[in-house]
Design a protein around this motif. Structure first.
Motif, PDB file in Angstrom:
ATOM      1  N   ASP C 327       0.802  -1.205  -0.282  1.00 17.65           N
ATOM      2  CA  ASP C 327       0.169   0.022  -0.106  1.00 17.65           C
ATOM      3  C   ASP C 327       0.849   1.303  -0.013  1.00 17.65           C
ATOM      4  OD1 ASP C 327      -2.146  -1.691   0.135  1.00 17.65           O
ATOM      5  OD2 ASP C 327      -2.528  -1.145   2.129  1.00 17.65           O
ATOM      6  N   PHE C 328       2.159   1.032   0.480  1.00 19.68           N
ATOM      7  CA  PHE C 328       2.961   2.137   0.450  1.00 19.68           C
ATOM      8  C   PHE C 328       3.208   2.971  -0.658  1.00 19.68           C
ATOM      9  CE2 PHE C 328       7.293   4.325   0.563  1.00 19.68           C
ATOM     10  CZ  PHE C 328       7.138   5.157   1.394  1.00 19.68           C
ATOM     11  N   ALA C 329       3.142   2.403  -1.789  1.00 20.28           N
ATOM     12  CA  ALA C 329       3.416   2.955  -3.079  1.00 20.28           C
ATOM     13  C   ALA C 329       2.513   3.872  -3.412  1.00 20.28           C
ATOM     14  CB  ALA C 329       3.692   2.083  -4.232  1.00 20.28           C
ATOM     15  N   TYR C 330       1.292   3.961  -2.923  1.00 20.83           N
ATOM     16  CA  TYR C 330       0.020   4.915  -3.353  1.00 20.83           C
ATOM     17  C   TYR C 330       0.436   6.028  -2.582  1.00 20.83           C
ATOM     18  CZ  TYR C 330      -2.074   0.932  -5.309  1.00 20.83           C
ATOM     19  OH  TYR C 330      -2.346  -0.082  -6.034  1.00 20.83           O
ATOM     20  N   GLN C 331       0.819   6.101  -1.353  1.00 18.76           N
ATOM     21  CA  GLN C 331       1.484   7.301  -0.588  1.00 18.76           C
ATOM     22  C   GLN C 331       2.535   7.947  -1.482  1.00 18.76           C
ATOM     23  OE1 GLN C 331       2.899   7.067   3.390  1.00 18.76           O
ATOM     24  NE2 GLN C 331       1.241   5.890   4.096  1.00 18.76           N
ATOM     25  N   ALA C 332       3.428   7.063  -1.847  1.00 23.99           N
ATOM     26  CA  ALA C 332       4.372   7.694  -2.495  1.00 23.99           C
ATOM     27  C   ALA C 332       4.064   8.284  -4.048  1.00 23.99           C
ATOM     28  CB  ALA C 332       5.520   6.398  -3.053  1.00 23.99           C
ATOM     29  N   ALA C 333       3.058   7.758  -4.501  1.00 27.41           N
ATOM     30  CA  ALA C 333       2.585   8.328  -5.974  1.00 27.41           C
ATOM     31  C   ALA C 333       1.970   9.751  -5.553  1.00 27.41           C
ATOM     32  CB  ALA C 333       1.300   7.402  -6.307  1.00 27.41           C
ATOM     33  N   LYS C 334       1.302   9.889  -4.465  1.00 32.01           N
ATOM     34  CA  LYS C 334       0.789  11.206  -4.165  1.00 32.01           C
ATOM     35  C   LYS C 334       2.052  12.237  -3.789  1.00 32.01           C
ATOM     36  CE  LYS C 334      -3.441   9.242  -2.069  1.00 32.01           C
ATOM     37  NZ  LYS C 334      -3.708   8.846  -0.881  1.00 32.01           N
ATOM     38  N   ALA C 344       3.018   7.934 -14.266  1.00 36.67           N
ATOM     39  CA  ALA C 344       2.514   7.216 -15.385  1.00 36.67           C
ATOM     40  C   ALA C 344       1.488   6.259 -14.924  1.00 36.67           C
ATOM     41  CB  ALA C 344       3.686   6.719 -16.217  1.00 36.67           C
ATOM     42  N   ALA C 345       1.865   5.244 -13.767  1.00 33.13           N
ATOM     43  CA  ALA C 345       0.914   4.259 -13.476  1.00 33.13           C
ATOM     44  C   ALA C 345       1.401   3.764 -12.006  1.00 33.13           C
ATOM     45  CB  ALA C 345       0.937   3.045 -14.588  1.00 33.13           C
ATOM     46  N   VAL C 346       0.458   3.207 -11.327  1.00 31.93           N
ATOM     47  CA  VAL C 346       1.019   2.506 -10.233  1.00 31.93           C
ATOM     48  C   VAL C 346       0.528   0.940 -10.643  1.00 31.93           C
ATOM     49  CG1 VAL C 346       0.541   1.932  -7.759  1.00 31.93           C
ATOM     50  CG2 VAL C 346       0.197   4.301  -8.577  1.00 31.93           C
ATOM     51  N   VAL C 347       1.776   0.357 -10.779  1.00 30.13           N
ATOM     52  CA  VAL C 347       1.543  -1.364 -11.031  1.00 30.13           C
ATOM     53  C   VAL C 347       1.559  -2.127  -9.781  1.00 30.13           C
ATOM     54  CG1 VAL C 347       2.676  -3.058 -12.477  1.00 30.13           C
ATOM     55  CG2 VAL C 347       2.543  -0.630 -13.080  1.00 30.13           C
ATOM     56  N   ASP C 348       0.581  -2.715  -9.529  1.00 30.50           N
ATOM     57  CA  ASP C 348       0.639  -3.328  -8.260  1.00 30.50           C
ATOM     58  C   ASP C 348       0.448  -4.977  -8.531  1.00 30.50           C
ATOM     59  OD1 ASP C 348      -0.239  -4.437  -5.655  1.00 30.50           O
ATOM     60  OD2 ASP C 348      -1.095  -2.594  -5.113  1.00 30.50           O
ATOM     61  N   GLU C 355      -9.230  -1.129  -0.962  1.00 34.61           N
ATOM     62  CA  GLU C 355      -9.515   0.274  -0.828  1.00 34.61           C
ATOM     63  C   GLU C 355      -8.261   1.493  -1.592  1.00 34.61           C
ATOM     64  OE1 GLU C 355     -12.327   2.789  -0.293  1.00 34.61           O
ATOM     65  OE2 GLU C 355     -12.968   0.664  -1.122  1.00 34.61           O
ATOM     66  N   VAL C 356      -7.071   0.880  -1.092  1.00 38.49           N
ATOM     67  CA  VAL C 356      -6.142   1.801  -1.177  1.00 38.49           C
ATOM     68  C   VAL C 356      -6.113   2.156  -3.048  1.00 38.49           C
ATOM     69  CG1 VAL C 356      -4.257   0.230  -1.667  1.00 38.49           C
ATOM     70  CG2 VAL C 356      -3.749   2.361  -0.684  1.00 38.49           C
ATOM     71  N   ALA C 357      -6.378   1.131  -3.618  1.00 30.90           N
ATOM     72  CA  ALA C 357      -6.284   1.367  -5.081  1.00 30.90           C
ATOM     73  C   ALA C 357      -7.661   2.147  -5.595  1.00 30.90           C
ATOM     74  CB  ALA C 357      -6.152  -0.169  -5.753  1.00 30.90           C
ATOM     75  N   ALA C 358      -8.622   1.750  -4.954  1.00 41.43           N
ATOM     76  CA  ALA C 358      -9.988   2.570  -5.356  1.00 41.43           C
ATOM     77  C   ALA C 358      -9.559   3.956  -5.151  1.00 41.43           C
ATOM     78  CB  ALA C 358     -10.982   1.820  -4.598  1.00 41.43           C
ATOM     79  N   ASP C 359      -9.233   4.312  -3.904  1.00 39.50           N
ATOM     80  CA  ASP C 359      -8.986   5.668  -3.565  1.00 39.50           C
ATOM     81  C   ASP C 359      -8.100   6.335  -4.670  1.00 39.50           C
ATOM     82  OD1 ASP C 359     -10.498   5.665  -1.443  1.00 39.50           O
ATOM     83  OD2 ASP C 359      -8.598   5.345   0.257  1.00 39.50           O
ATOM     84  N   ALA C 363      -8.450   9.394  -7.182  1.00 37.85           N
ATOM     85  CA  ALA C 363      -7.747  10.496  -7.282  1.00 37.85           C
ATOM     86  C   ALA C 363      -7.223  10.626  -8.751  1.00 37.85           C
ATOM     87  CB  ALA C 363      -6.707  10.500  -6.086  1.00 37.85           C
ATOM     88  N   GLY C 364      -7.586   9.935  -9.727  1.00 41.15           N
ATOM     89  CA  GLY C 364      -6.934  10.014 -10.867  1.00 41.15           C
ATOM     90  C   GLY C 364      -5.811   9.325 -11.185  1.00 41.15           C
ATOM     91  N   PHE C 365      -5.133   8.478 -10.472  1.00 43.63           N
ATOM     92  CA  PHE C 365      -4.125   7.768 -10.839  1.00 43.63           C
ATOM     93  C   PHE C 365      -4.381   6.489 -11.848  1.00 43.63           C
ATOM     94  CE2 PHE C 365      -2.473   9.621  -6.947  1.00 43.63           C
ATOM     95  CZ  PHE C 365      -1.444  10.486  -7.564  1.00 43.63           C
ATOM     96  N   ALA C 366      -3.739   6.077 -12.604  1.00 45.47           N
ATOM     97  CA  ALA C 366      -3.867   4.892 -13.496  1.00 45.47           C
ATOM     98  C   ALA C 366      -3.402   3.678 -12.519  1.00 45.47           C
ATOM     99  CB  ALA C 366      -3.019   4.787 -14.667  1.00 45.47           C
ATOM    100  N   VAL C 367      -4.101   2.900 -12.083  1.00 42.57           N
ATOM    101  CA  VAL C 367      -3.425   1.759 -11.330  1.00 42.57           C
ATOM    102  C   VAL C 367      -3.653   0.304 -12.125  1.00 42.57           C
ATOM    103  CG1 VAL C 367      -4.071   0.190  -9.225  1.00 42.57           C
ATOM    104  CG2 VAL C 367      -4.468   2.919  -9.325  1.00 42.57           C
ATOM    105  N   LEU C 368      -2.817  -0.299 -12.338  1.00 45.04           N
ATOM    106  CA  LEU C 368      -2.608  -1.881 -13.196  1.00 45.04           C
ATOM    107  C   LEU C 368      -2.688  -2.667 -11.795  1.00 45.04           C
ATOM    108  CD1 LEU C 368      -0.714  -0.840 -15.955  1.00 45.04           C
ATOM    109  CD2 LEU C 368      -2.754  -1.253 -16.100  1.00 45.04           C
TER     110      LEU C 368
END
Lengths: 415, 93, 989
Positions: C327-334, C344-348, C355-359, C363-368
């Motif tokens: 989940d940490f990478a989502y904080q980093a992305a922000k 460019a994208a968060v590749v998980d 939820e972390v990905a849904a959030d 917020a407009g991030f591309a999540v794979l």
């Protein structure tokens, strides 16, 4: 598969998918001709020579942890045969000669590097002791040369040359055939070769007791069950007392931590192995570039496999007295082994006081260089029940008769 | 670095002390009555246990008194110290 | 490229008003105060900062602190150069010069890069299989030159190091949120606290994570906490200080780098800290992911990217893909987006991150989600990341529709590894926590606990509460009474992780595990295939985790991969041992002040000034600095020594014997006690008389000799050789306390309380008679081997008629402070008698011709009394003494033992060298029958003389022998050792 550059090139084409196991990990059988306790260098070499020299292949090496994980993997990798007593010289010279052929013998590169070992004297008295020792070496048929300070400095240009040095350089003895070898490779090479001759290497198997039939030891109880053996041979270095206590007798052994450390790797700065009589420090540089440094024992008995800080600081201070330029290098890793020290610092290769059991211990701080000979003479004793000619003096009896083989006492040079 | 509680001076760092061997080691005598094996036993043979051991130390850089220490040779933990001849807890498991 | 091309417009804890010039690989750049070398390089757009060890692959920064494996630099030049530093830990200073190591001419353009094409020939342990034929020695020199990283200095280190000892109630290691909270709690509870952190600033991850604590920006809280701690008189805060080892009994060793701007003439300090309680708030280190080409410059830990952006205002890339299993990478992305870096994208790798990905999507991030890395495009810099959907969540290979994500930065986040080094060194047990995918502390040793991320509590909120609780608890355990108050608070956050130990790599592209040592997943697989399955075997065979970072980013991944490959769960595999130091420690700091004159300090006699004024040439004799001989203008060493000897034999000499050991033995059982300590009988010694005696070890071996004087019925003075005083005295104490506590004896070492001057020579009495004394010097009243106490020139004196020269001799013992005055008086009054000071060399030659042995020179660690001709005493003495039983052993009875004799060279002009051997078999030149132990030219006898230990020597008197020394032979005869004045008439003069 035979190891060679060609085999490596061929395997590269198949992404190295075809390499076989270096050794098997078999389940222990119910019974063996010989059980060797201790999967360090001495135990593995013993098993190898039992199979190769005496045709006894029904052998198991029983190792508490992982093979080569005791002192074999924790030493400073020095090999040499510069000994004072004829008895010692004969044994260690046998070892060095076996080392010289070992990569070929085992088909495994143990990276023997005979870069020379220099023992430095720092006072007139030490120089006289060096001369006594050097002449004894030569009369024992061992190569040795006395070097004057300028010659020593050609070997060790970074040696302290300050007029105010606490221990000024007075001279040194050089054994050119001394040097270092890759410690893990020695264990692995012997393990692989012994396995190839049918020896079972049983790791993660701790001996918890001995099986007896009358007065005789006939096997061991282990964490992996009961294993019978016609002969039980001990090669467990610092843990000798622990196992002998289980067999009901005591040894003239005290276990100490012997520590060592390496620095971060640097480009070659030290061509040979250097040992100082005054500071007790010894140092060489590994092929990877790390300075490998050792010194005296920790000052009280220990089974902890880790060194304490006061001894480390004393060893480092000794190193910097010799090589003040190394002060800015940094220690990368510190460790310790548990060594089996006897009063005269010479090994015990003998029958145990109980029948069916054999002892190989007491190598103290110098077991690594003795691995090939230790294995060879121990295998001879186990197979024939008679001491190998090169090991006749290294009995348990000598502690009662007083016929000690004490290099430090005779030559003033600790081993 | 051990912290050794000297019975006279209190806890001090290891470099102030010197180790002097496991105890008890009884000196046999008179010499004429001691066989070679018993003498070798006294000079050389030791328990050298892995675990708790009773040994004597001297506070060389302090009161210079010898005393007995119960120490673990694996963890180096010290359970108790006492002046020579005074009772100490038995070595447990 | 313009200066600071990658510097962000705003932010960062750098001082933009203080630009600093520096040089890297020969090019000049500019950074700011507050930068590390790494951040400054990144700000200047330097992407390739190092080369790997084996394959010389171009490498960029992965980390931002001690975990960094790639950016290894050599700092400075000449005597102050330092090899093998991590650029991430080097604080930028004006004029700093650094270069990359293990490459030429630079990391950017390394001519050894060609080695990469041999990679297929260099799998793990390839050197064990090759280089055997014809011999390793053919290959080793080249391999040695190729290995090694930096270059060692070749001149002595000019810097100074210090050592300090500190005692406190609570030691807190780590100044991040948990450590600060712990230190605050303990400080407020009123106990003595030491807080250490290895970075220049406190705050740890709060320096870049930009969160809220107690509803304020975290850095404000950090600053306030630091103010409070520094203001507390009972709390010490040490930054730039690495707690590198936890030794026995919880001694924590610290190495402090004195700040670059400090004016102290000290480079580093070593601290020994004894704390009643230790709180390890050492944090955690982020793990990279193992996937093909994961070593291309531009792949960086997410936390490091955040650190560069927030702490140093550096843009590590312009467009980044985040590759994660946490989940940490989502904080980093922000956080990175907030710094103007395009995401460019968060590749998980997790199929359903929740939820972390849904959030993030909201917020407009591309999540794979459920995607894994396939490979990286770009050789010297990341151009794109190729990912593909993972089949079934397992790291299985898939060919389906790879996606190519264009980016110049890939932030990787594979979970956190708690920094448990010190905990583990202190014998704390670890357990594998599958939910956290980490080895976390389990049962801890007494007085030591982990807190915060080090304990596996990765969220800030838990770090704070856990740290505070640990600090409070530690203070209480250390005896605190005051209350610590309320713990700081932060928002909850998500920290879920599903480990993704390695990516599908069936296309055989290299996926690195240990970057510096070039260890790939394939290498680990090879080791497993070859049955090196123990984690220690794996490490040693592949060298994974053995680089300068000691596996800080690689060990856990290697363990996870090993578990995958062997199908053995991680808890059953275990881990390699954590060994000190946590971070490398400078040898100079470990040695501290134990260098030069303070390394094994020499003992000095009370006459050192007088000796120096007389031209003495000093040498170290048994740790005493003594005059070896006295130089005279225009004369050589031999000539001077000869003149000294002539004075002793023909006139009178004075010798500084102050180092002689002096032990007072008093009490009603003193005689009985000494009888047990000496081989010789001492009970029968009359008051006022002296007896020569030897002492044995319990092994029967001679350990010392000297004279024993009986001053009164219950009062003896024992003299020992100079180097042995402390050893013999300690031995006396040990025997008395441990073996014979019932004996009423008091021993005191008075070696340094008394000075000693030996006046020897035929005119010795004549000289003494010129001094005023109440002692009758007449031979009848004061014979050889007598001792008299009285006054000499008004000063208390003990005069002993003994000596080591073989001449009439008086040893004058006076309180040490009077020694110099007496010495000067003797020289002044004796001028007309031809008095001369003699040094140790002359004395040694005099006693050699006399045939007096010197223990340790003419005896060794095997010599028994009978070997030196004193066997008859044993029969006459009936009592037990130390070593007696050993003299009855079989070995002691052997007729062929080495015995003390003289050796006479057949050519009287030939000096038999000390250390030469008596040949056992002159034909084969093999074997030894003993050796020369002392040797000199004797003017008095007009020939060379020698002493030695020779097999059955006393039975062989008169026998010819061949003496061997380094290939040369001389002929000699075995003779009595008593060369000079064999009847001893001169002694009794």
């Amino acid at each position: 598969m035979r190891f060679s550059a060609l085999a490596l090139a061929r395997s590269a084409l198949s992404f190295h998918d075809n390499w076989p196991q270096l050794w098997r990990s078999p389940e222990p059988k119910r019974r063996y001709d010989v059980l060797v306790i201790g999967g360090g260098g001495h135990g593995l070499a013993t098993a190898y020579y039992l199979a190769k020299e005496h045709g006894i292949g029904n052998v198991a090496v029983i190792e508490k942890g992982w093979l080569g994980g005791g002192n074999t993997g924790r030493n400073t990798t020095v090999v040499r045969s510069n000994y004072f007593y004829p008895e010692s010289a004969r044994l260690y010279e046998l070892s060095l000669r076996l080392y010289e052929e070992l990569s070929g013998e085992l088909g495994f590169n143990i990276m023997l590097s005979q870069r020379g070992i220099l023992t430095l004297a720092h006072s007139s008295h030490q120089l006289e002791m060096l001369a006594r020792w050097l002449n004894a070496m030569q009369l024992n048929g061992i190569d040795g040369e006395l070097l004057d300070p300028p010659a020593v400095r050609r070997w060790l240009p970074l040696l302290n040359d300050s007029a105010a040095a606490r221990y000024p350089l007075k001279g040194a003895v050089l054994q050119r055939r001394g040097g270092v070898a890759r410690h893990d490779a020695v264990a692995w090479g012997y393990a692989r070769a012994a396995d190839g001759l049918g020896v079972d290497i049983v790791q993660n198997c701790e001996v918890v007791g001995f099986l007896r039939a009358g007065d005789r030891i006939v096997g061991v109880d282990t964490t992996r069950g009961r294993i019978l053996g016609d002969k039980v041979a001990l090669a467990v270095a610092g843990h000798s007392s622990v196992l002998c206590a289980k067999a009901g007798f005591r040894l003239p052994v005290t276990s100490y931590a012997l520590q060592a450390f390496v620095t971060e790797p640097v480009k070659p700065v030290l061509a040979c192995v250097a040992v100082s009589m005054a500071t007790g420090t010894y140092v060489s540089q590994s092929d990877k570039g790390e300075l490998v440094v050792g010194g005296g024992l920790d000052l009280y008995p220990s089974y902890a496999q880790r060194g304490n800080l006061p001894t480390l600081q004393e060893v480092v201070a000794g190193l910097l007295e010799l090589f003040p330029a190394f002060g800015r290098l940094r220690m990368l890793r510190q460790w310790a082994g548990v060594v089996d020290v006897v009063h005269d610092s010479s090994p015990i290769i003998d029958h145990a006081p109980v029948q069916g059991m054999y002892l190989n211990c007491g190598w103290g701080t110098g077991g690594f260089k003795a691995i090939p000979a230790g294995g060879l003479v121990f295998a001879h004793l186990i197979a024939t029940d008679r001491p190998h000619p090169a090991a006749e003096a290294f009995t348990l009896r000598r502690f009662a008769t007083g016929a000690l083989i004490d290099e430090g006492a005779a030559a003033g040079i600790s081993h | 670095m051990l912290r050794i509680p000297c019975p006279w001076c209190g806890p001090r760092d290891e470099p102030e002390f010197r180790w002097g061997g496991e105890v008890p080691v009884l000196r046999p005598g008179p010499p004429e009555a001691v066989c070679a094996a018993a003498w070798a036993e006294y000079l050389f043979m030791r328990e050298n246990p892995k675990g708790w051991v009773r040994e004597r130390w001297v506070h060389a850089c302090g009161c210079r008194q010898w005393f007995v220490v119960i120490r673990n040779t694996v963890t180096h933990e010290i359970r108790a110290t006492a002046p020579l001849g005074e009772p100490l807890p038995e070595i447990g498991p | 490229m313009s200066r600071h091309a990658h510097r962000l417009e705003r932010g960062g804890r750098i001082d933009r008003s203080r630009p600093l010039d520096f040089e890297f690989d020969g090019r000049r750049y500019e950074g700011f105060a507050g930068d590390t070398l790494a951040s400054a390089l990144l700000a200047n757009g330097v992407r390739i900062v190092g080369r790997s060890l084996k394959l010389h692959r171009p490498r960029g920064l992965i980390g931002a602190w001690s975990e960094e494996p790639n950016a290894i630099v050599q700092l400075g030049e000449g005597e102050t150069t330092v090899p093998d530093l991590k650029a991430t830990q080097v604080e930028l200073t004006e004029g700093l010069v650094a270069r990359s190591v293990n490459c030429w001419p630079s990391a950017r353009a390394d001519v050894f890069a060609f080695l990469g094409i041999f990679a297929p020939l260099m799998p793990a342990g390839f050197y064990y299989k090759t280089f055997k034929w014809p011999s390793w020695r053919w290959f080793e020199p080249a391999i040695r030159r190729a290995a090694g990283l930096g270059v060692a200095p070749t001149r002595p280190d000019p810097d100074r190091y210090e050592e300090r000892h500190e005692h406190c109630d609570v030691l807190v290691v780590g100044g991040g949120p948990a450590g600060l909270a712990a230190a605050l709690a303990a400080t407020r509870a009123g106990v003595r606290v030491v807080l250490v952190d290895d970075r220049p600033v406190l705050g740890g991850a709060l320096q870049w994570e930009e969160k809220l604590i107690d509803s304020r920006p975290a850095l404000e809280w950090v600053a306030e906490a630091e103010r409070e701690l520094r203001a507390a008189s009972h709390t010490r805060v040490l930054t730039r200080t690495s707690a590198f080892g936890c030794y026995d009994h919880r001694l924590v060793a610290l190495s402090e780098r004195v700040a670059p701007q400090s004016r102290l003439p000290i480079r580093e300090r070593l601290w020994h800290v004894r704390a009643a309680q230790v709180v390890l708030a050492t944090g955690a280190i982020e793990r990279p992911l193992v996937f093909p080409e994961n070593d291309v410059p531009g792949i960086m830990l997410a936390s490091a990217a955040m650190s560069y952006a927030a702490q140093y205002a550096v843009r590590p890339g312009t467009r980044t893909a985040l590759l994660t299993s946490t989940d940490f990478a989502y904080q980093a992305a922000k956080a990175l987006q907030a710094r103007g870096i395009e995401i460019a994208a968060v590749v998980d790798t997790r199929a359903d991150p929740g939820e972390v990905a849904a959030d993030a999507r909201r917020a407009g991030f591309a999540v794979l989600a459920g995607y894994g890395p396939r490979r990286v495009h770009g050789a010297r810099a990341v151009r794109a990341l190729e990912v593909a959907r993972l089949a079934g969540g397992a790291p299985a290979h898939t060919e389906q529709s790879p996606l190519r994500i264009e980016c110049d930065l890939v932030c990787v986040s594979g979970g956190w590894t708690p920094t448990v080094h010190l905990f583990s060194q202190a014998r704390g047990a670890l357990r594998y926590d599958a939910q956290r995918a980490a080895l976390v502390p389990a049962a801890g040793p007494k007085g030591l606990q982990c807190a915060g991320a080090a304990a596996g509590n990765f969220a800030l909120r838990e770090c704070l509460t856990d740290g505070f609780a640990a600090g409070r608890q530690a203070a209480k355990a250390a005896g605190a009474r005051a209350d610590a108050g309320v713990a700081p608070m932060a928002q909850p956050e998500r920290c879920a992780v599903a480990p993704f130990w390695s990516a599908p790599h069936a296309d055989r592209r290299k996926a690195w595990v240990d970057l510096q040592n070039d260890v790939t997943r394939a290498d680990l697989a090879l080791a497993v295939r070859e049955n090196l399955r123990s984690v220690e075997h794996l490490k040693r065979y592949t060298t994974t985790g053995m680089a300068l970072d000691q596996g800080k980013t690689s060990n856990m991944n290697a363990l996870g991969i090993l578990a995958e490959l062997t199908q053995v769960p991680i808890p059953e595999i275990g881990t390699t041992t954590f060994r000190p130091p946590y971070d490398p420690v400078t040898l100079g700091a470990l040695a501290g002040r134990r260098i030069g004159a303070l390394y094994h300090p020499l003992r000095r006699t009370p006459l050192e000034r007088q000796h120096a004024a007389l031209g003495a040439v000093f040498e170290d004799f048994g740790a005493w600095r003594r005059p070896a001989w006295y130089a005279a203008a225009g004369r050589g060493r031999q000539e001077c020594i000869r003149a000294e000897k002539r004075a002793a034999r023909g006139a009178v000499s004075v010798f500084d014997g102050s180092p002689l050991g002096k032990i007072e033995v008093r009490g009603e059982d003193a005689a009985l006690f000494l009888d047990r300590m000496y081989y010789n009988s001492m009970r029968t010694l009359a008051v006022g008389r002296i007896r020569y005696g030897i002492m044995l070890s319990e092994h029967g071996v001679i350990i010392d000799d000297g004279v024993c004087m009986r001053l009164a019925e219950d009062h003896f003075l024992v003299s020992t050789t100079g180097g042995a005083a402390e050893r013999i005295f300690s031995g006396f104490e040990e025997w008395l306390q441990c073996e014979w506590p019932q004996l009423r004896v008091l021993v005191t070492n008075v070696t340094c309380a008394w000075g000693n001057i030996a006046v020897a020579g035929p005119r010795a009495r004549e000289l003494l008679a010129l001094l005023s004394t109440d002692i009758d010097l007449d031979p009848g009243a004061f014979p050889h081997l007598a001792v008299r106490c009285g006054r000499l020139e008004g000063v208390p004196v003990r005069i002993a008629r003994v000596g080591f020269t073989g001449e009439l001799s008086f040893e004058l013992n006076v309180p040490a402070g009077y020694t110099a005055a007496l010495w000067e008086l003797l020289l002044a009054r004796g001028a007309s008698s031809g008095v001369r000071p003699i040094g140790v060399e002359a004395l040694q030659e005099l006693r050699t011709e006399k045939g007096y042995l010197h223990v340790g020179t003419d005896t060794d660690g095997r010599t028994l009394p009978a070997d030196i001709g004193m066997g008859d005493i044993l029969a006459r003495k009936s009592e037990d003494f130390v070593g007696r039983r050993s003299l009855m052993r079989a070995e002691a009875q052997r007729p062929d033992r080495l015995q003390f004799v003289g050796l006479a060279a057949d050519d009287p002009a030939t000096l038999l060298p000390v250390g030469a051997h008596v040949l056992a078999d002159p034909q084969t030149r093999r074997g030894s029958h003993g050796y020369v132990t002392s040797s000199c030219m004797s003017e008095a006898l007009g020939r060379s003389v020698a002493l030695g230990l020779v097999q059955a020597g006393r039975r062989r008197l008169g026998e010819p022998v061949e003496i061997y020394c380094d290939g040369r032979l001389s002929s000699a005869h075995i003779v009595s050792p008593h060369w000079y004045d064999p009847k001893g008439e001169r002694l009794h003069a």
